[in-house]
Design a protein around this motif. Structure first.
Motif, PDB file in Angstrom:
ATOM      1  N   MET A 130      21.473  38.220  40.422  1.00 39.65           N
ATOM      2  CA  MET A 130      22.351  39.645  39.920  1.00 39.65           C
ATOM      3  C   MET A 130      21.603  39.226  38.846  1.00 39.65           C
ATOM      4  N   THR A 131      21.878  38.085  37.639  1.00 38.99           N
ATOM      5  CA  THR A 131      21.241  38.147  36.327  1.00 38.99           C
ATOM      6  C   THR A 131      19.477  38.302  36.402  1.00 38.99           C
ATOM      7  N   PHE A 132      19.330  38.772  37.042  1.00 39.71           N
ATOM      8  CA  PHE A 132      17.033  39.613  37.368  1.00 39.71           C
ATOM      9  C   PHE A 132      18.070  40.960  37.628  1.00 39.71           C
ATOM     10  N   PHE A 133      18.382  41.783  37.353  1.00 38.66           N
ATOM     11  CA  PHE A 133      19.207  43.216  37.052  1.00 38.66           C
ATOM     12  C   PHE A 133      19.466  43.409  35.904  1.00 38.66           C
ATOM     13  N   SER A 134      18.680  43.741  35.880  1.00 36.42           N
ATOM     14  CA  SER A 134      19.576  44.266  34.101  1.00 36.42           C
ATOM     15  C   SER A 134      20.630  45.478  34.204  1.00 36.42           C
ATOM     16  N   MET A 135      20.491  46.312  35.216  1.00 38.72           N
ATOM     17  CA  MET A 135      21.245  47.393  35.262  1.00 38.72           C
ATOM     18  C   MET A 135      22.757  46.255  35.174  1.00 38.72           C
ATOM     19  N   PHE A 136      22.982  45.068  35.320  1.00 41.92           N
ATOM     20  CA  PHE A 136      24.613  44.688  36.161  1.00 41.92           C
ATOM     21  C   PHE A 136      24.234  44.054  34.371  1.00 41.92           C
ATOM     22  N   ASP A 137      23.646  43.851  33.836  1.00 45.79           N
ATOM     23  CA  ASP A 137      24.614  42.931  31.985  1.00 45.79           C
ATOM     24  C   ASP A 137      24.529  44.365  31.177  1.00 45.79           C
ATOM     25  N   VAL A 138      26.277  44.260  31.154  1.00 45.96           N
ATOM     26  CA  VAL A 138      26.962  45.329  30.646  1.00 45.96           C
ATOM     27  C   VAL A 138      27.117  44.695  29.774  1.00 45.96           C
ATOM     28  N   PRO A 139      27.153  45.300  28.445  1.00 46.59           N
ATOM     29  CA  PRO A 139      27.222  44.594  27.045  1.00 46.59           C
ATOM     30  C   PRO A 139      28.880  44.847  27.276  1.00 46.59           C
ATOM     31  N   VAL A 140      29.863  43.453  26.478  1.00 41.69           N
ATOM     32  CA  VAL A 140      30.546  43.141  26.678  1.00 41.69           C
ATOM     33  C   VAL A 140      31.571  42.141  25.672  1.00 41.69           C
ATOM     34  N   PHE A 141      31.917  41.693  24.806  1.00 41.99           N
ATOM     35  CA  PHE A 141      32.508  40.996  24.229  1.00 41.99           C
ATOM     36  C   PHE A 141      33.860  39.880  25.074  1.00 41.99           C
ATOM     37  N   TRP A 142      32.637  39.114  25.104  1.00 40.36           N
ATOM     38  CA  TRP A 142      33.100  38.277  25.997  1.00 40.36           C
ATOM     39  C   TRP A 142      34.342  37.143  25.872  1.00 40.36           C
ATOM     40  N   PRO A 143      34.442  37.071  24.345  1.00 43.28           N
ATOM     41  CA  PRO A 143      35.428  36.738  24.211  1.00 43.28           C
ATOM     42  C   PRO A 143      36.613  36.525  24.633  1.00 43.28           C
ATOM     43  N   ILE A 144      37.224  38.093  24.845  1.00 42.86           N
ATOM     44  CA  ILE A 144      38.465  38.802  25.714  1.00 42.86           C
ATOM     45  C   ILE A 144      38.134  38.793  26.588  1.00 42.86           C
ATOM     46  N   LEU A 145      37.207  38.724  27.574  1.00 46.46           N
ATOM     47  CA  LEU A 145      37.358  38.500  29.140  1.00 46.46           C
ATOM     48  C   LEU A 145      37.539  37.142  29.099  1.00 46.46           C
ATOM     49  N   LEU A 146      37.127  36.343  28.477  1.00 47.81           N
ATOM     50  CA  LEU A 146      37.363  34.699  29.117  1.00 47.81           C
ATOM     51  C   LEU A 146      38.472  34.389  28.180  1.00 47.81           C
ATOM     52  N   CYS A 147      39.893  34.839  27.424  1.00 44.75           N
ATOM     53  CA  CYS A 147      40.759  34.970  27.320  1.00 44.75           C
ATOM     54  C   CYS A 147      41.954  35.528  28.292  1.00 44.75           C
ATOM     55  N   TYR A 148      41.263  36.644  28.869  1.00 43.69           N
ATOM     56  CA  TYR A 148      41.830  37.144  29.414  1.00 43.69           C
ATOM     57  C   TYR A 148      41.932  36.352  30.781  1.00 43.69           C
ATOM     58  N   TRP A 149      41.050  35.710  30.855  1.00 41.66           N
ATOM     59  CA  TRP A 149      41.177  34.808  32.464  1.00 41.66           C
ATOM     60  C   TRP A 149      41.499  34.162  32.522  1.00 41.66           C
ATOM     61  N   ILE A 150      41.702  32.835  30.941  1.00 41.38           N
ATOM     62  CA  ILE A 150      42.474  31.601  30.807  1.00 41.38           C
ATOM     63  C   ILE A 150      43.542  32.207  30.882  1.00 41.38           C
ATOM     64  N   VAL A 151      44.273  33.369  30.340  1.00 35.68           N
ATOM     65  CA  VAL A 151      46.020  33.535  30.434  1.00 35.68           C
ATOM     66  C   VAL A 151      46.064  34.188  32.480  1.00 35.68           C
TER      67      VAL A 151
END
Length: 194
Positions: A130-151
């Motif tokens: 999936m990393t070879f298709f640009s349509m899956f590269d949704v711009p997000v602020f990754w630190p928030i996703l990482l913190c949410y996943w850790i919680v």
């Protein structure tokens, strides 16, 4: 009219046969890999490292990594859970021993190790593709996703560990008592010769 259908079936037949042969070969090697647990997991960690390097190199696809993390967490819960959950259905199926005098019943996982490994590896391969298709590269602020996943991981594992303590089961062989079986036939046959 029949000639057109027959030509279409004969043209598709070699392709279907080739697909069937490829699937059989894939299944053959998958079956041969079953007893080689350590080598399977080493290969999986290599695939995982390649995926992580890809995400780091392109500096994107964080939403795919987050979805992959949620899926892996779901697989881990199935791997750590017993086949028959004593909380949901305590009377049906094998029960976990609660006293020393109870009969020993082995821990049977809801998700066996091989299926856990297979799904884990397949998820990383799919995420890598999936990393070879640009349509899956949704711009997000990754630190928030990482913190949410850790919680989410901490809360889920805390609940799973509380479940293990409450129903007194350990999903791993570490620290469990091992029972010695009969002596091997080679040692007993050697003692007869004396």
């Amino acid at each position: 009219m029949e000639g057109v259908g027959a030509e279409g079936a004969s043209a598709a037949s070699p392709v279907a046969q080739w697909g069937n042969d490829v699937w059989r070969m894939y299944q053959y090697y998958l079956d041969k890999s079953t007893p080689h647990t350590v080598y399977r997991w080493i290969g999986t960690f290599v695939v995982m490292a390649i995926y992580c390097l890809r995400v780091y190199y392109v500096q994107g696809f964080y939403i795919i990594a987050y979805g992959l993390g949620i899926y892996i967490l779901n697989l881990l819960i199935g791997f750590l859970s017993p086949l028959v959950d004593p909380e949901i259905d305590p009377s049906d199926g094998p029960l976990l021993p609660t006293k020393g005098s109870d009969e020993f019943k082995p821990f049977i996982r809801r998700l066996p190790e091989f299926k856990f490994w297979y799904s884990f590896t397949k998820a990383f391969v799919i995420a890598f593709v999936m990393t070879f298709f640009s349509m899956f590269d949704v711009p997000v602020f990754w630190p928030i996703l990482l913190c949410y996943w850790i919680v989410l991981f901490v809360l889920t594992m805390r609940r799973q560990i509380a479940h293990m303590i409450k129903y007194k089961y350990i999903p791993f062989n570490v620290g469990k008592q091992k029972y010695g079986g009969k002596k091997s036939s080679a040692s007993s046959s050697g003692s007869r010769g004396d």
